[in-house]
Design a protein around this motif. Structure first.
Motif, PDB file in Angstrom:
ATOM      1  N   UNK A  39       0.823  -1.037   0.099  1.00  0.00           N
ATOM      2  CA  UNK A  39       0.107   0.077   0.074  1.00  0.00           C
ATOM      3  C   UNK A  39       0.983   1.320  -0.005  1.00  0.00           C
ATOM      4  N   UNK A  40       0.404   2.234  -0.848  1.00  0.00           N
ATOM      5  CA  UNK A  40       1.422   3.473  -0.683  1.00  0.00           C
ATOM      6  C   UNK A  40       0.561   4.593   0.114  1.00  0.00           C
ATOM      7  N   UNK A  41       1.245   5.435   0.689  1.00  0.00           N
ATOM      8  CA  UNK A  41       0.588   6.443   1.541  1.00  0.00           C
ATOM      9  C   UNK A  41      -0.108   7.395   0.805  1.00  0.00           C
ATOM     10  N   UNK A  42      -1.115   8.064   1.212  1.00  0.00           N
ATOM     11  CA  UNK A  42      -1.819   9.039   0.526  1.00  0.00           C
ATOM     12  C   UNK A  42      -1.004  10.315   0.132  1.00  0.00           C
ATOM     13  N   UNK A  43      -0.015  10.601   0.850  1.00  0.00           N
ATOM     14  CA  UNK A  43       0.831  11.680   0.570  1.00  0.00           C
ATOM     15  C   UNK A  43       1.536  11.402  -0.744  1.00  0.00           C
TER      16      UNK A  43
END
Length: 77
Positions: A39-43
């Motif tokens: 999963x990639x962070x929203x930032x």
């Protein structure tokens, strides 16, 4: 802990270069995270979607080319 800047925030060329590097690094991270099922962070996702800024030329070079060029649209009488 405060991270020290590696660029002069008043120098447009340096700011654009740093931003370009951050955007491209974010795009790479998103790609790698997708391939590895992470999963990639929203930032990081938000940064990766930004438009890459243009390469800014130093101001003195832009002035030199304008001053040394020939004028167009003038009439010789």
């Amino acid at each position: 802990m405060v991270k020290e800047r590696a660029y002069d925030p008043t120098d447009k060329a340096q700011v654009f270069r740093a931003l370009r590097q951050e955007i491209l690094a974010a795009r790479l991270k998103v790609t790698l995270d997708e391939e590895l099922g992470r999963e990639t962070s929203p930032e990081v996702l938000s940064l990766s979607k930004m438009k890459v800024p243009p390469i800014a030329r130093p101001q003195h070079l832009a002035c030199d080319t304008q001053a040394g060029g020939t004028e167009t649209g003038t009439k010789d009488d």
